[in-house]
Design a protein around this motif. Structure first.
Motif, PDB file in Angstrom:
ATOM      1  N   ASP A   1     -46.983  93.983   8.075  1.00  0.00           N
ATOM      2  CA  ASP A   1     -47.836  95.920   8.934  1.00  0.00           C
ATOM      3  C   ASP A   1     -47.838  95.127  10.463  1.00  0.00           C
ATOM      4  O   ASP A   1     -48.763  94.472  11.165  1.00  0.00           O
ATOM      5  CB  ASP A   1     -48.993  96.155   8.466  1.00  0.00           C
ATOM      6  N   PRO A   2     -46.908  95.485  11.118  1.00  0.00           N
ATOM      7  CA  PRO A   2     -46.928  95.698  12.458  1.00  0.00           C
ATOM      8  C   PRO A   2     -47.612  96.699  13.091  1.00  0.00           C
ATOM      9  O   PRO A   2     -47.537  96.787  14.575  1.00  0.00           O
ATOM     10  CB  PRO A   2     -45.325  96.117  13.473  1.00  0.00           C
ATOM     11  N   GLY A   3     -48.979  97.630  12.474  1.00  0.00           N
ATOM     12  CA  GLY A   3     -49.268  98.465  13.175  1.00  0.00           C
ATOM     13  C   GLY A   3     -48.787 100.090  12.869  1.00  0.00           C
ATOM     14  O   GLY A   3     -49.313 100.814  13.070  1.00  0.00           O
ATOM     15  N   ALA A   4     -48.433 100.022  11.519  1.00  0.00           N
ATOM     16  CA  ALA A   4     -47.363 101.521  10.931  1.00  0.00           C
ATOM     17  C   ALA A   4     -48.707 101.991  10.807  1.00  0.00           C
ATOM     18  O   ALA A   4     -49.463 101.872  10.574  1.00  0.00           O
ATOM     19  CB  ALA A   4     -46.751 101.125   9.508  1.00  0.00           C
ATOM     20  N   LEU A   5     -48.592 103.140  10.862  1.00  0.00           N
ATOM     21  CA  LEU A   5     -49.437 104.909  10.625  1.00  0.00           C
ATOM     22  C   LEU A   5     -49.328 105.239   9.321  1.00  0.00           C
ATOM     23  O   LEU A   5     -50.157 105.760   8.688  1.00  0.00           O
ATOM     24  CB  LEU A   5     -49.414 105.747  11.371  1.00  0.00           C
ATOM     25  N   LEU A   6     -47.693 104.556   8.329  1.00  0.00           N
ATOM     26  CA  LEU A   6     -46.970 104.822   7.380  1.00  0.00           C
ATOM     27  C   LEU A   6     -48.006 104.023   6.609  1.00  0.00           C
ATOM     28  O   LEU A   6     -48.275 102.565   6.950  1.00  0.00           O
ATOM     29  CB  LEU A   6     -45.570 105.311   7.261  1.00  0.00           C
ATOM     30  N   PRO A   7     -48.120 104.745   5.216  1.00  0.00           N
ATOM     31  CA  PRO A   7     -48.570 103.120   3.958  1.00  0.00           C
ATOM     32  C   PRO A   7     -46.873 102.368   4.017  1.00  0.00           C
ATOM     33  O   PRO A   7     -46.793 102.649   3.855  1.00  0.00           O
ATOM     34  CB  PRO A   7     -48.383 104.622   2.682  1.00  0.00           C
ATOM     35  N   TYR A   8     -47.872 100.632   4.198  1.00  0.00           N
ATOM     36  CA  TYR A   8     -46.897  99.895   4.288  1.00  0.00           C
ATOM     37  C   TYR A   8     -47.137  98.821   3.188  1.00  0.00           C
ATOM     38  O   TYR A   8     -48.125  98.261   2.913  1.00  0.00           O
ATOM     39  CB  TYR A   8     -47.226  99.134   6.080  1.00  0.00           C
ATOM     40  N   ASP A   9     -45.932  98.376   2.661  1.00  0.00           N
ATOM     41  CA  ASP A   9     -45.951  97.313   1.901  1.00  0.00           C
ATOM     42  C   ASP A   9     -45.441  96.244   1.925  1.00  0.00           C
ATOM     43  O   ASP A   9     -43.746  96.426   2.083  1.00  0.00           O
ATOM     44  CB  ASP A   9     -45.071  98.341   0.613  1.00  0.00           C
ATOM     45  N   GLU A  10     -45.735  94.940   2.149  1.00  0.00           N
ATOM     46  CA  GLU A  10     -45.538  93.785   2.729  1.00  0.00           C
ATOM     47  C   GLU A  10     -45.067  93.287   1.411  1.00  0.00           C
ATOM     48  O   GLU A  10     -45.698  93.215   0.363  1.00  0.00           O
ATOM     49  CB  GLU A  10     -47.031  93.312   3.215  1.00  0.00           C
ATOM     50  N   HIS A  11     -44.137  93.048   1.884  1.00  0.00           N
ATOM     51  CA  HIS A  11     -43.174  92.618  -0.040  1.00  0.00           C
ATOM     52  C   HIS A  11     -42.498  91.085  -0.026  1.00  0.00           C
ATOM     53  O   HIS A  11     -41.287  91.735   0.874  1.00  0.00           O
ATOM     54  CB  HIS A  11     -43.351  93.194  -1.047  1.00  0.00           C
ATOM     55  N   PRO A  12     -42.118  90.100  -0.642  1.00  0.00           N
ATOM     56  CA  PRO A  12     -41.049  89.128  -0.161  1.00  0.00           C
ATOM     57  C   PRO A  12     -39.826  89.534  -0.462  1.00  0.00           C
ATOM     58  O   PRO A  12     -38.627  88.991  -0.167  1.00  0.00           O
ATOM     59  CB  PRO A  12     -42.163  88.599  -0.943  1.00  0.00           C
TER      60      PRO A  12
ATOM     61  N   ALA B   1     -43.438 103.208   4.218  1.00  0.00           N
ATOM     62  CA  ALA B   1     -43.070 101.833   5.304  1.00  0.00           C
ATOM     63  C   ALA B   1     -42.789 100.823   4.031  1.00  0.00           C
ATOM     64  O   ALA B   1     -43.735 100.903   3.452  1.00  0.00           O
ATOM     65  CB  ALA B   1     -43.163 102.015   6.172  1.00  0.00           C
ATOM     66  N   GLY B   2     -42.310  99.359   5.048  1.00  0.00           N
ATOM     67  CA  GLY B   2     -42.658  98.122   4.228  1.00  0.00           C
ATOM     68  C   GLY B   2     -41.826  97.242   4.977  1.00  0.00           C
ATOM     69  O   GLY B   2     -41.262  97.946   5.594  1.00  0.00           O
ATOM     70  N   GLY B   3     -41.829  95.676   4.685  1.00  0.00           N
ATOM     71  CA  GLY B   3     -41.022  95.160   5.079  1.00  0.00           C
ATOM     72  C   GLY B   3     -41.265  94.045   4.086  1.00  0.00           C
ATOM     73  O   GLY B   3     -42.355  93.457   3.364  1.00  0.00           O
ATOM     74  N   ARG B   4     -40.485  92.673   4.812  1.00  0.00           N
ATOM     75  CA  ARG B   4     -40.861  91.280   4.520  1.00  0.00           C
ATOM     76  C   ARG B   4     -41.801  90.696   5.693  1.00  0.00           C
ATOM     77  O   ARG B   4     -42.538  90.079   5.574  1.00  0.00           O
ATOM     78  CB  ARG B   4     -39.962  90.651   4.708  1.00  0.00           C
TER      79      ARG B   4
ATOM     80  N   ALA C   1     -37.169  95.400  17.893  1.00  0.00           N
ATOM     81  CA  ALA C   1     -37.551  96.261  18.884  1.00  0.00           C
ATOM     82  C   ALA C   1     -38.397  97.810  18.856  1.00  0.00           C
ATOM     83  O   ALA C   1     -39.366  97.710  18.529  1.00  0.00           O
ATOM     84  CB  ALA C   1     -37.773  95.260  19.952  1.00  0.00           C
ATOM     85  N   ARG C   2     -37.475  97.980  18.609  1.00  0.00           N
ATOM     86  CA  ARG C   2     -37.435  99.960  18.311  1.00  0.00           C
ATOM     87  C   ARG C   2     -38.458 100.105  17.073  1.00  0.00           C
ATOM     88  O   ARG C   2     -38.068 101.319  16.272  1.00  0.00           O
ATOM     89  CB  ARG C   2     -35.373 100.885  18.327  1.00  0.00           C
ATOM     90  N   MET C   3     -37.927  98.910  16.173  1.00  0.00           N
ATOM     91  CA  MET C   3     -38.414  99.517  14.509  1.00  0.00           C
ATOM     92  C   MET C   3     -40.055  99.979  14.360  1.00  0.00           C
ATOM     93  O   MET C   3     -40.496 100.276  13.946  1.00  0.00           O
ATOM     94  CB  MET C   3     -37.830  98.609  13.709  1.00  0.00           C
ATOM     95  N   GLU C   4     -40.145  98.142  15.054  1.00  0.00           N
ATOM     96  CA  GLU C   4     -41.828  98.214  15.429  1.00  0.00           C
ATOM     97  C   GLU C   4     -42.416  99.447  15.935  1.00  0.00           C
ATOM     98  O   GLU C   4     -43.077  99.969  15.552  1.00  0.00           O
ATOM     99  CB  GLU C   4     -42.207  96.892  15.843  1.00  0.00           C
ATOM    100  N   GLU C   5     -41.521  99.937  17.588  1.00  0.00           N
ATOM    101  CA  GLU C   5     -42.015 100.731  17.962  1.00  0.00           C
ATOM    102  C   GLU C   5     -41.843 102.507  16.639  1.00  0.00           C
ATOM    103  O   GLU C   5     -42.848 103.066  17.141  1.00  0.00           O
ATOM    104  CB  GLU C   5     -41.065 101.453  19.561  1.00  0.00           C
ATOM    105  N   LEU C   6     -40.832 102.203  15.976  1.00  0.00           N
ATOM    106  CA  LEU C   6     -40.986 103.615  15.266  1.00  0.00           C
ATOM    107  C   LEU C   6     -41.878 103.796  14.390  1.00  0.00           C
ATOM    108  O   LEU C   6     -42.867 104.778  13.600  1.00  0.00           O
ATOM    109  CB  LEU C   6     -39.684 103.450  14.587  1.00  0.00           C
ATOM    110  N   LEU C   7     -42.461 102.446  13.648  1.00  0.00           N
ATOM    111  CA  LEU C   7     -43.125 101.938  12.734  1.00  0.00           C
ATOM    112  C   LEU C   7     -45.006 102.146  13.299  1.00  0.00           C
ATOM    113  O   LEU C   7     -45.881 103.081  13.124  1.00  0.00           O
ATOM    114  CB  LEU C   7     -43.322 101.308  11.632  1.00  0.00           C
ATOM    115  N   ARG C   8     -44.868 102.056  14.562  1.00  0.00           N
ATOM    116  CA  ARG C   8     -46.972 102.762  15.689  1.00  0.00           C
ATOM    117  C   ARG C   8     -46.022 103.907  15.916  1.00  0.00           C
ATOM    118  O   ARG C   8     -47.621 104.045  16.269  1.00  0.00           O
ATOM    119  CB  ARG C   8     -46.507 101.176  16.371  1.00  0.00           C
ATOM    120  N   THR C   9     -45.401 104.872  15.833  1.00  0.00           N
ATOM    121  CA  THR C   9     -44.816 105.802  15.856  1.00  0.00           C
ATOM    122  C   THR C   9     -45.299 107.323  15.368  1.00  0.00           C
ATOM    123  O   THR C   9     -45.578 108.123  15.286  1.00  0.00           O
ATOM    124  CB  THR C   9     -43.914 106.254  17.473  1.00  0.00           C
TER     125      THR C   9
END
Length: 263
Positions: free
Chosen positions: A157-168, A151-154, A236-244
């Protein structure tokens, strides 16, 4: 001297009075004792002359079958790995539709089967619908079953359980097919492992099947219109999915139009 004999009727009267005193008010015969045996059927057996009656043993309760995922046919179900315990099902309205719905299912054990834990959520897919053979630029989402590992995003990390790459580099602008703004679409993404290398950032551009088979197929924030091949759901559903989504549960996405998924 001879004693005169008492008439018989005079002798019977005292005896009748004595009998009434001993038996109470009941002048009829005493009720017979109810026979033993099955209630309502009387005694049964050779001595009573009745037919032998055997009570049937209660049937055992049937063992419920494990709950399968609604709408998925045997071919699709067979493609879900045995070790998978989270499935994100995205079902398109039709083969050429860009409208879908999404439901997250979880399975605690094979015996209990699959249970919905989130959704249904509104979703979009490729502008031209779905395909079993995705190629670059066809504007269709690839059908199939794909692992979800990165996972990742601009945004942070909202609390993802998958590895998360924050990047511009996840920033995006411009307009969608219907003129809707695309800004924020990649604030949160989950890479769909179609034609990509597992275990790296969604930004990685390695294409094991070749560039002509497309790539960069993600679950991302919905911008209010169809995608070029990704799946999009509300922020909001994306955030929920990332945390699940939990890598320990080997999550996968099952995606396609309803007819294909029902096979």
């Amino acid at each position: 001297m001879s004693v005169p004999r008492r008439p018989p009727a005079l002798l019977a009267a005292p005896l009748l009075v004595l009998a009434l005193l001993l038996t109470g008010c009941s002048l009829g015969a005493a009720p017979a004792k109810a026979p033993g045996g099955v209630p309502g059927l009387g005694a049964a057996g050779p001595e009573s002359g009745g037919a032998s009656v055997r009570r049937a043993s209660p049937s055992p309760e049937p063992t419920p079958s494990p709950v399968e995922i609604p709408g998925l046919g045997p071919e699709t179900l067979a493609r879900i790995p045995a070790e998978t315990r989270q499935v994100f099902v995205v079902t398109g309205e039709a083969a050429d539709s860009n409208q879908s719905s999404a439901v997250l299912y979880s399975r605690e054990s094979p015996a209990k089967g699959w249970q919905p834990v989130a959704g249904p959520w509104p979703a979009h897919n490729g502008m031209e619908g779905w395909t079993d053979h995705h190629v670059a630029g066809d504007l269709r989402s690839p059908t199939g079953v794909y692992p979800l590992t990165d996972a990742g995003g601009r945004l942070p990390d909202p609390g993802a359980l998958l590895p998360y790459d924050e990047h511009p580099r996840f920033a995006v602008d411009g307009e969608g097919f219907f003129g809707e703004p695309l800004e924020g679409s990649f604030d949160y993404v989950v890479a769909i492992n179609y034609n990509r290398t597992e275990g790296v950032s969604p930004l990685d551009r390695t294409r094991p099947l070749g560039l002509e088979r497309g790539g960069g197929i993600w679950i991302h924030v919905d911008h209010g219109g169809p995608t070029q091949g990704c799946v999009s759901i509300p922020e909001a559903r994306m955030e929920e999915l990332l945390r699940t989504l939990d890598p320990a549960r080997k999550p996968v996405i099952v995606m396609g139009d309803a007819e294909r998924l029902g096979r």
